[in-house]
Design an enzyme around this catalytic site. Structure first.
Site, PDB file in Angstrom:
ATOM      1  N   HIS A  84      67.869  36.361  19.008  1.00 17.09           N
ATOM      2  CA  HIS A  84      68.201  37.364  17.998  1.00 17.09           C
ATOM      3  C   HIS A  84      69.503  38.091  18.328  1.00 17.09           C
ATOM      4  CE1 HIS A  84      64.255  36.748  16.354  1.00 17.09           C
ATOM      5  NE2 HIS A  84      63.678  37.126  17.478  1.00 17.09           N
ATOM      6  N   HIS A 109      72.474  45.690  23.753  1.00 17.27           N
ATOM      7  CA  HIS A 109      72.657  44.461  22.985  1.00 17.27           C
ATOM      8  C   HIS A 109      73.613  44.725  21.832  1.00 17.27           C
ATOM      9  CE1 HIS A 109      69.277  46.553  21.011  1.00 17.27           C
ATOM     10  NE2 HIS A 109      69.931  46.197  19.917  1.00 17.27           N
ATOM     11  N   HIS A 111      75.050  43.702  17.675  1.00 19.79           N
ATOM     12  CA  HIS A 111      74.809  43.162  16.331  1.00 19.79           C
ATOM     13  C   HIS A 111      76.171  42.822  15.751  1.00 19.79           C
ATOM     14  CE1 HIS A 111      70.572  44.511  16.244  1.00 19.79           C
ATOM     15  NE2 HIS A 111      71.022  45.504  16.992  1.00 19.79           N
ATOM     16  N   GLU A 122      75.084  47.653  11.952  1.00 17.79           N
ATOM     17  CA  GLU A 122      73.838  48.022  11.293  1.00 17.79           C
ATOM     18  C   GLU A 122      74.008  49.357  10.576  1.00 17.79           C
ATOM     19  OE1 GLU A 122      70.553  47.196  14.241  1.00 17.79           O
ATOM     20  OE2 GLU A 122      70.451  45.589  12.749  1.00 17.79           O
ATOM     21  N   HIS A 135      74.213  48.717  20.845  1.00 16.00           N
ATOM     22  CA  HIS A 135      73.058  49.605  21.021  1.00 16.00           C
ATOM     23  C   HIS A 135      72.697  49.671  22.492  1.00 16.00           C
ATOM     24  CE1 HIS A 135      71.638  48.928  16.595  1.00 16.00           C
ATOM     25  NE2 HIS A 135      72.605  49.822  16.697  1.00 16.00           N
ATOM     26  N   THR A 217      65.541  48.522  14.985  1.00 16.78           N
ATOM     27  CA  THR A 217      66.087  47.842  13.805  1.00 16.78           C
ATOM     28  C   THR A 217      65.613  46.400  13.715  1.00 16.78           C
ATOM     29  OG1 THR A 217      68.098  47.145  14.940  1.00 16.78           O
ATOM     30  CG2 THR A 217      68.150  49.305  13.873  1.00 16.78           C
ATOM     31  N   THR A 218      64.718  46.005  14.609  1.00 16.26           N
ATOM     32  CA  THR A 218      64.120  44.662  14.571  1.00 16.26           C
ATOM     33  C   THR A 218      62.604  44.823  14.642  1.00 16.26           C
ATOM     34  OG1 THR A 218      64.228  44.501  16.993  1.00 16.26           O
ATOM     35  CG2 THR A 218      66.073  43.569  15.755  1.00 16.26           C
TER      36      THR A 218
END
Ligand SMILES: *[C@@H]1O[C@H](CO)[C@@H](O)[C@H](O)[C@H]1NC(C)=O
Ligand SMILES: *[C@@H]1O[C@H](CO)[C@@H](O)[C@H](O)[C@H]1NC(C)=O
Length: 337
Positions: A84, A109, A111, A122, A135, A217-218
């Site tokens: 992911h 991590h 995005h 995000e 993040h 957010t996941t």
């Protein structure tokens, strides 16, 4: 009884299976997350689109101090493609000061979007996404033993969000991550990264930020995150962004789907308040409104000046008239003597 146990086991496995598989698009995409993960349909979800003219200025929000970020020890750090995102584990010697509890770091991590397409972050600011977002995930270590326990509790987590934009030069701090992506092209691959100054992944100024209560957010989208999204952005080069967009795969197979566009759409704010540590970035008025306001003030001032002028003149004239009559009478009295 035996059959019943078997049935339960089948249900458990199926549920776990449904629970494990999620994507951003398609039949397991974000619109379908709430079916398998009810909290994803909650009313305090992340990310959000931050409307800067609707935030609440809070002068009492203390500045956040990242501690131990400069020297994350001597042990190498695990970098992991989890299908992911790319995730770097962080030691708990990194922590945040400036929140009501001590939040220690667990992982960071990224995005990002897809080459040639806009977007990738995000969080959005006034409807605009950045090209990527960092993040850094922390948990309340005063109250909880570990990340997984804290992740399910209100304000168990504190996540720092950094919007990333494209700048002129290669960012050496981000290179500590990006230069290792080739070693973890496929899902579940891991590599080791020498420790580096994690503070340098953040923008230089940390004083201006937005703060709100939100979620992961996941999936499972737990509503346990105290969010801090910095107003200032970090910059990486176009080359670094493209490396991020073109290197990783979301599955274990060779030449499968590229791991791209791993960002969730903004979620409804509902009844939540977004606080800002600073007064408006720009002016809350448009240029036209500013011009109108300027003209109105000018006209107002002119009217006031004119009014003062006429009133003064009137008073002056009256005074002058009185003086004249005084002079006249005095002249008369002197001639009469
Ligand atoms: C986290 O802490 C809880 C409660 O102390 C414990 O039951 C659980 O096994 C821990 N999980 C991990 C992954 O260490
Ligand atoms: C988050 O929620 C808690 C509990 O409802 C509340 O006390 C706190 O003020 C909220 N924080 C923000 C930033 O909205």
């Amino acid at each position: 009884m035996w059959l019943f146990t078997l049935l339960l086991e089948v249900i458990r496995i199926t549920a776990a299976d449904a629970g494990q598989h999620w994507t951003y698009e398609g039949p397991h995409g974000q619109d379908h997350w709430p079916a398998s993960y009810p909290e994803c349909g909650g009313n305090a979800q992340s990310p959000i689109d931050i409307q800067t003219d609707s935030v609440t200025f809070d002068p009492d929000l203390p500045a956040l101090q990242p501690r131990g970020y400069d020297q994350p020890g001597t042990e190498s750090l695990d970098l992991h493609n989890n299908g992911h995102t790319v995730q770097l584990s962080l030691p708990t010697t990194l922590y945040l000061e400036g929140l009501s509890r001590k939040y220690v770091a667990a992982q960071l991590h990224l995005h990002w979007g897809q080459k040639g397409s806009p977007g990738g972050s995000e969080h959005q600011i006034n409807g605009e996404a950045a090209v990527a977002e960092l993040h850094i995930v922390h948990y309340d270590s005063d109250s909880y033993d570990n990340l997984s326990e804290a992740a399910q509790r209100p304000q168990g987590l504190a996540v720092l969000g950094v919007l990333i934009e494209v700048g002129e030069t290669k960012n050496p701090a981000y290179e500590h991550i990006i230069s290792h992506l080739d070693e973890i092209r496929h899902k579940d691959q891991k590599t080791s990264v020498p420790p580096f100054n994690v503070r340098e992944l953040l923008p230089p100024q940390l004083g201006q930020f937005f703060r709100y209560n939100g979620s992961l957010t996941t999936p499972p989208c737990y509503q346990s995150v105290l969010w801090t999204v910095f107003s200032q952005r970090a910059q990486i080069s176009m080359g670094q962004l493209e490396k991020l967009q073109e290197t990783l795969f979301s599955t274990e197979e060779e030449d499968s789907e590229l791991l791209v566009q791993n960002y969730r759409a903004p979620q409804p704010l509902n009844q939540r308040t977004v606080f800002a540590s600073f007064l408006q970035v720009g002016s809350p008025y448009t240029t036209g409104e500013m011009l109108g306001l300027g003209v109105a003030i000018l006209v107002g001032c002119l009217c006031l000046l004119l009014a003062i002028y006429f009133i003064t003149r009137k008073i002056w004239k009256k005074k002058l008239g009185n003086q004249k009559s005084v002079v006249f009478t005095s002249v008369r009295t002197t001639t009469e003597e």
